[in-house]
Design a protein around this motif. Structure first.
Motif, PDB file in Angstrom:
ATOM      1  N   CYS A  25      -2.181   1.776  16.408  1.00 63.02           N
ATOM      2  CA  CYS A  25      -3.444   1.525  15.711  1.00 63.02           C
ATOM      3  C   CYS A  25      -3.495   0.048  15.348  1.00 63.02           C
ATOM      4  CB  CYS A  25      -3.598   2.402  14.463  1.00 63.02           C
ATOM      5  SG  CYS A  25      -2.372   2.114  13.173  1.00 63.02           S
ATOM      6  N   SER A  26      -4.634  -0.411  14.852  1.00 60.49           N
ATOM      7  CA  SER A  26      -4.789  -1.804  14.471  1.00 60.49           C
ATOM      8  C   SER A  26      -4.054  -2.075  13.162  1.00 60.49           C
ATOM      9  CB  SER A  26      -6.272  -2.140  14.305  1.00 60.49           C
ATOM     10  OG  SER A  26      -6.800  -1.456  13.181  1.00 60.49           O
ATOM     11  N   LEU A  27      -3.883  -3.359  12.846  1.00 64.83           N
ATOM     12  CA  LEU A  27      -3.198  -3.724  11.610  1.00 64.83           C
ATOM     13  C   LEU A  27      -3.998  -3.306  10.385  1.00 64.83           C
ATOM     14  CD1 LEU A  27      -1.753  -7.279  12.423  1.00 64.83           C
ATOM     15  CD2 LEU A  27      -0.585  -5.070  12.467  1.00 64.83           C
ATOM     16  N   HIS A  28      -5.339  -3.398  10.465  1.00 63.20           N
ATOM     17  CA  HIS A  28      -6.114  -2.994   9.291  1.00 63.20           C
ATOM     18  C   HIS A  28      -6.039  -1.491   9.095  1.00 63.20           C
ATOM     19  CE1 HIS A  28      -9.791  -1.117  10.977  1.00 63.20           C
ATOM     20  NE2 HIS A  28      -9.693  -1.983  11.954  1.00 63.20           N
ATOM     21  N   THR A  29      -5.968  -0.721  10.191  1.00 66.19           N
ATOM     22  CA  THR A  29      -5.836   0.728  10.071  1.00 66.19           C
ATOM     23  C   THR A  29      -4.461   1.101   9.542  1.00 66.19           C
ATOM     24  OG1 THR A  29      -7.367   0.989  11.929  1.00 66.19           O
ATOM     25  CG2 THR A  29      -6.061   2.912  11.320  1.00 66.19           C
ATOM     26  N   ALA A  30      -3.434   0.386   9.976  1.00 64.82           N
ATOM     27  CA  ALA A  30      -2.080   0.620   9.463  1.00 64.82           C
ATOM     28  C   ALA A  30      -2.017   0.364   7.964  1.00 64.82           C
ATOM     29  CB  ALA A  30      -1.080  -0.258  10.200  1.00 64.82           C
ATOM     30  N   GLY A  31      -2.866  -0.551   7.483  1.00 67.19           N
ATOM     31  CA  GLY A  31      -2.904  -0.832   6.053  1.00 67.19           C
ATOM     32  C   GLY A  31      -3.307   0.373   5.226  1.00 67.19           C
ATOM     33  N   VAL A  32      -4.134   1.258   5.788  1.00 65.68           N
ATOM     34  CA  VAL A  32      -4.520   2.487   5.091  1.00 65.68           C
ATOM     35  C   VAL A  32      -3.285   3.340   4.819  1.00 65.68           C
ATOM     36  CG1 VAL A  32      -5.766   4.662   5.355  1.00 65.68           C
ATOM     37  CG2 VAL A  32      -6.863   2.507   5.986  1.00 65.68           C
ATOM     38  N   LEU A  33      -2.436   3.490   5.818  1.00 63.44           N
ATOM     39  CA  LEU A  33      -1.223   4.289   5.656  1.00 63.44           C
ATOM     40  C   LEU A  33      -0.256   3.629   4.683  1.00 63.44           C
ATOM     41  CD1 LEU A  33      -0.718   5.291   9.397  1.00 63.44           C
ATOM     42  CD2 LEU A  33      -1.685   6.692   7.551  1.00 63.44           C
ATOM     43  N   GLU A  34      -0.191   2.295   4.707  1.00 60.65           N
ATOM     44  CA  GLU A  34       0.651   1.565   3.756  1.00 60.65           C
ATOM     45  C   GLU A  34       0.166   1.817   2.325  1.00 60.65           C
ATOM     46  OE1 GLU A  34       3.805  -1.485   3.231  1.00 60.65           O
ATOM     47  OE2 GLU A  34       3.201  -0.226   4.904  1.00 60.65           O
ATOM     48  N   ALA A  35      -1.159   1.799   2.129  1.00 60.82           N
ATOM     49  CA  ALA A  35      -1.718   2.043   0.796  1.00 60.82           C
ATOM     50  C   ALA A  35      -1.405   3.461   0.330  1.00 60.82           C
ATOM     51  CB  ALA A  35      -3.226   1.805   0.816  1.00 60.82           C
ATOM     52  N   TYR A  36      -1.423   4.422   1.260  1.00 63.97           N
ATOM     53  CA  TYR A  36      -1.060   5.792   0.880  1.00 63.97           C
ATOM     54  C   TYR A  36       0.400   5.861   0.465  1.00 63.97           C
ATOM     55  CZ  TYR A  36       0.180  10.681   1.043  1.00 63.97           C
ATOM     56  OH  TYR A  36       0.679  11.929   0.712  1.00 63.97           O
ATOM     57  N   ASP A  37       1.280   5.243   1.249  1.00 64.78           N
ATOM     58  CA  ASP A  37       2.708   5.287   0.932  1.00 64.78           C
ATOM     59  C   ASP A  37       3.015   4.595  -0.387  1.00 64.78           C
ATOM     60  OD1 ASP A  37       3.203   6.660   3.283  1.00 64.78           O
ATOM     61  OD2 ASP A  37       3.714   4.862   4.430  1.00 64.78           O
ATOM     62  N   ASP A  38       2.187   3.607  -0.753  1.00 64.63           N
ATOM     63  CA  ASP A  38       2.409   2.872  -2.006  1.00 64.63           C
ATOM     64  C   ASP A  38       2.085   3.698  -3.245  1.00 64.63           C
ATOM     65  OD1 ASP A  38       3.482   0.454  -1.240  1.00 64.63           O
ATOM     66  OD2 ASP A  38       1.545  -0.553  -1.034  1.00 64.63           O
ATOM     67  N   VAL A  39       1.263   4.743  -3.088  1.00 60.85           N
ATOM     68  CA  VAL A  39       0.798   5.489  -4.266  1.00 60.85           C
ATOM     69  C   VAL A  39       1.970   6.048  -5.065  1.00 60.85           C
ATOM     70  CG1 VAL A  39      -0.466   7.536  -5.035  1.00 60.85           C
ATOM     71  CG2 VAL A  39      -1.463   6.026  -3.323  1.00 60.85           C
ATOM     72  N   ASP A  40       2.985   6.567  -4.386  1.00 66.01           N
ATOM     73  CA  ASP A  40       4.108   7.217  -5.074  1.00 66.01           C
ATOM     74  C   ASP A  40       5.370   6.358  -5.120  1.00 66.01           C
ATOM     75  OD1 ASP A  40       2.860   9.703  -5.747  1.00 66.01           O
ATOM     76  OD2 ASP A  40       2.951  10.268  -3.646  1.00 66.01           O
ATOM     77  N   ARG A  41       5.293   5.116  -4.655  1.00 60.77           N
ATOM     78  CA  ARG A  41       6.469   4.251  -4.674  1.00 60.77           C
ATOM     79  C   ARG A  41       6.719   3.695  -6.071  1.00 60.77           C
ATOM     80  NH1 ARG A  41       5.076   0.856   0.760  1.00 60.77           N
ATOM     81  NH2 ARG A  41       6.101   2.192   2.285  1.00 60.77           N
ATOM     82  N   ASP A  42       8.007   3.479  -6.384  1.00 61.42           N
ATOM     83  CA  ASP A  42       8.365   2.795  -7.624  1.00 61.42           C
ATOM     84  C   ASP A  42       8.322   1.289  -7.447  1.00 61.42           C
ATOM     85  OD1 ASP A  42       8.785   5.180  -8.974  1.00 61.42           O
ATOM     86  OD2 ASP A  42      10.867   5.316  -8.322  1.00 61.42           O
ATOM     87  N   ALA A  43       8.487   0.834  -6.191  1.00 59.53           N
ATOM     88  CA  ALA A  43       8.514  -0.607  -5.912  1.00 59.53           C
ATOM     89  C   ALA A  43       7.120  -1.198  -6.059  1.00 59.53           C
ATOM     90  CB  ALA A  43       9.044  -0.847  -4.499  1.00 59.53           C
ATOM     91  N   PRO A  44       7.017  -2.541  -6.186  1.00 63.11           N
ATOM     92  CA  PRO A  44       5.693  -3.193  -6.261  1.00 63.11           C
ATOM     93  C   PRO A  44       4.844  -2.841  -5.035  1.00 63.11           C
ATOM     94  CG  PRO A  44       7.421  -4.741  -6.864  1.00 63.11           C
ATOM     95  CD  PRO A  44       8.116  -3.507  -6.349  1.00 63.11           C
ATOM     96  N   ALA A  45       3.564  -2.665  -5.258  1.00 58.02           N
ATOM     97  CA  ALA A  45       2.654  -2.332  -4.156  1.00 58.02           C
ATOM     98  C   ALA A  45       2.509  -3.519  -3.222  1.00 58.02           C
ATOM     99  CB  ALA A  45       1.293  -1.927  -4.701  1.00 58.02           C
ATOM    100  N   SER A  46       2.270  -3.236  -1.946  1.00 56.34           N
ATOM    101  CA  SER A  46       2.070  -4.286  -0.946  1.00 56.34           C
ATOM    102  C   SER A  46       0.606  -4.708  -0.949  1.00 56.34           C
ATOM    103  CB  SER A  46       2.450  -3.772   0.450  1.00 56.34           C
ATOM    104  OG  SER A  46       3.790  -3.337   0.473  1.00 56.34           O
ATOM    105  N   PRO A  47       0.290  -5.951  -1.303  1.00 62.10           N
ATOM    106  CA  PRO A  47      -1.122  -6.367  -1.304  1.00 62.10           C
ATOM    107  C   PRO A  47      -1.682  -6.407   0.107  1.00 62.10           C
ATOM    108  CG  PRO A  47       0.322  -8.263  -1.674  1.00 62.10           C
ATOM    109  CD  PRO A  47       1.194  -7.048  -1.692  1.00 62.10           C
TER     110      PRO A  47
END
Length: 445
Positions: free
Chosen positions: A45-67
Motif C-alpha cells: 500500500c502507499s505510505l499515507h495508507t500505511a500511516g492509518v495502520l500505524e495510527a491504529y497500532d499507536d492507540v494501545d502503545r505505551d511508547a510515544p505516538a508516531s507523528p
C-alpha cells in the motif's frame, strides 16, 4: 469476494515479492486502500495508507505516538465511494462501514469509539488521530474532549488534543470560521513559553505553511513565523536523536518557503539541501520505521517542485522518479512524475508514468487518464487519445476536460457517433445542474 481482474504486475513490494492477490475486494485499488475500509493489512500500500495502520497500532502503545507526516485529503472517503460506485463506503461513523468489511481491528476501533468517554486523555487523543487519518473527522470530534482554553498554552496533552480537534473541525466543517479557529489554537501553542519546544515548533511551522500556500501568500506572516520557529528550533541543534533530526528536517523544509517566495533560488536550494540531508539520515538510521520514510516523501516532492520552478527539469525528474521508488503504490506520485516529464517535453516518459497512475486506480486514475489522452494526442495517436477521453468521462461524468477532448477529437477524426454521444452528455449535465439548482432553492426556502 472475486479476485481482482487486472493486477498491475510491474509494481512490487520491497524485496521483489509480488503482492498477494486481493481478497478484500474485487478491485485492485480498493484492496490497496483497504486499511481505510476495515483496517485490513494488505501486503502492499502507499505510505499515507500505511500511516492509518500505524495510527491504529499507536492507540494501545505505551511508547510515544508516531507523528504522521502524510495526511489524508479531506473528503477522501466520499471521493473513493463515488469513484468506485460504492456509496456504502461513505460514512461518518466507524460502525457505518458494511459489516462484511470489518476486521477484528475495526471491531476494536468501534469498541474504543463507543467507549471513548471512559478512555484516558492520551488514548482519546490517539483515537482522534486515528479517526482523522481514516477521514472520519466528524467521529474524531465526538471522540475528542474540548480542552479548557486556559490550559492549551500550558498543558501538553490539552495542547495536542486542542490542535487535533481544531484541525478535525476545519476538515469536517470547512470555512473561514473553522479555519480561523484552527489558526487561533495553533497560535496559542506556537507562542507558548511553557510547552515543549518541539510542540511549539510544530504549531509555528504549520502556521507558516498555511501562510505560504494559496493564491495570495502572506510573506510578512511567513517571515514572522520563520523567526518564531527559529527560536523553537534552536535547542534541537544540541539534540542528535532521530526524532530531533526529523523535526529539524521538517523545519528546514517549511522555512524554505520564505526564500522561495522571495525568488531567492540559491537560498531555497541550500535550505532544502539541509532538510534533505537530515531526512535521508533518518531513513538510513531507521530504514524500517514508517515515520522517516513518510518524512522523505514530502521532501522529495518539494525538491522536485522547486527544481521545476527554477527550470532545472532534469533534476526535477530525478527527484520525482525517486519518489515513485520510495512510494510506488501512490498514484499521485506517478501522476506528478508524468507532469514533470511532460514539462520537459518527454511525452513518452510522461505516458508511462500516467499509465501507471491509471493502473493504481482511485483516487488519481481519472485525471491520469485525461493526461494519458493528452500525451497520445501530442504524439499524434488521435484514435487512441479519443478512446481515453471517452473512458475518462465514463469513469468521471463530471470531467469537462475529458468531455471537451472527446468532442474535439471526434470532429478531427470523423466520428459522428461520438459527437452524438457528447451532445447527450451535455444534455444530461444540464439536467443535473437544473435539478441541483432546484433542490438548492427548495432547501433555502
Amino acid at each position: 469476494m472475486p479476485a481482482v481482474s487486472a493486477k498491475p504486475t510491474y509494481f512490487t513490494v520491497p524485496g521483489g515479492a509480488e503482492p498477494e492477490v486481493p481478497s478484500v475486494s474485487d478491485r485492485w485499488d480498493l484492496w490497496l486502500l483497504s486499511p481505510y475500509f476495515g483496517l485490513h493489512r494488505p501486503s502492499a500500500c502507499s505510505l499515507h495508507t500505511a500511516g492509518v495502520l500505524e495510527a491504529y497500532d499507536d492507540v494501545d502503545r505505551d511508547a510515544p505516538a508516531s507523528p504522521l507526516q502524510l495526511h489524508t485529503p479531506r473528503g477522501f472517503r466520499t471521493t473513493i465511494a463515488r469513484g468506485a460506485a460504492r456509496p456504502d463506503l461513505d460514512h461518518d461513523e466507524p460502525d457505518g462501514l458494511p459489516r462484511d468489511q470489518w476486521t477484528s481491528d475495526w471491531s476494536r476501533l468501534v469498541e474504543l469509539y463507543t467507549n471513548a468517554p471512559e478512555l484516558s486523555g492520551e488514548q482519546r487523543l490517539r483515537l482522534g488521530v486515528l479517526l482523522s487519518a481514516l477521514d472520519l473527522d466528524v467521529a474524531a470530534l465526538r471522540a475528542l474532549p474540548s480542552p479548557d482554553v486556559a490550559s492549551i498554552a500550558t498543558d501538553p496533552l490539552a495542547a495536542s488534543t486542542a490542535m487535533k480537534r481544531s484541525h478535525a473541525l476545519s476538515r469536517a466543517r470547512p470555512g473561514p470560521e473553522t479555519a480561523d479557529a484552527d489558526r487561533r489554537v495553533l497560535s496559542l501553542i506556537a507562542h507558548s513559553t511553557a510547552l515543549p519546544a518541539s510542540m511549539c515548533l510544530t504549531a509555528a511551522l504549520t502556521l507558516l505553511v498555511k501562510a505560504a500556500r494559496g493564491r495570495a501568500p502572506d510573506l510578512t506572516a511567513v517571515q514572522e513565523l520563520r523567526e518564531l520557529s527559529a527560536g523553537h528550533a534552536g535547542g534541537l541543534e544540541r539534540d542528535d536523536t532521530p526524532i530531533s533530526r526529523l523535526l529539524r528536517s521538517t523545519y528546514w523544509r517549511a522555512v524554505s518557503y520564505e526564500p522561495f517566495l522571495r525568488g531567492d533560488h540559491a537560498r531555497t536550494a541550500h535550505e532544502l539541501d539541509l532538510a534533505e540531508e537530515l531526512a535521508r539520515q533518518g531513513v538510513e538510521d531507521r530504514p524500517g520505521l514508517l515515520l522517516f520514510r513518510q518524512n522523505l516523501h514530502p521532501l522529495l516532492e518539494t525538491r522536485s517542485r522547486a527544481a521545476r520552478e527554477h527550470g532545472h527539469l532534469d533534476l526535477a525528474v530525478a527527484y520525482a522518479t525517486e519518489l515513485t521508488e520510495l512510494d510506488p503504490y501512490d498514484g499521485k506520485v506517478h501522476y506528478n512524475l508524468g507532469t514533470t516529464h511532460r514539462a520537459r517535453g518527454d511525452h513518452e516518459g510522461a505516458l508511462t508514468a500516467f499509465r501507471r497512475a491509471v493502473a493504481l486506480g482511485l483516487p488519481h486514475a481519472s485525471r491520469a487518464r485525461v493526461a494519458v489522452a493528452q500525451c497520445l494526442e501530442a504524439l499524434g495517436d488521435l484514435p487512441s487519445a479519443l478512446a481515453e477521453y471517452v473512458e475518462a468521462v465514463r469513469e468521471d461524468p463530471a470531467d469537462h476536460r475529458a468531455a471537451g477532448g472527446a468532442r474535439r477529437l471526434a470532429s478531427r477524426t470523423g466520428r459522428p457517433e461520438i459527437l452524438d454521444w457528447h451532445r447527450g452528455w451535455v444534455m444530461a449535465w444540464r439536467r443535473r445542474l437544473a435539478l441541483e439548482s432546484l433542490q438548492a432553492s427548495g432547501r433555502s426556502a
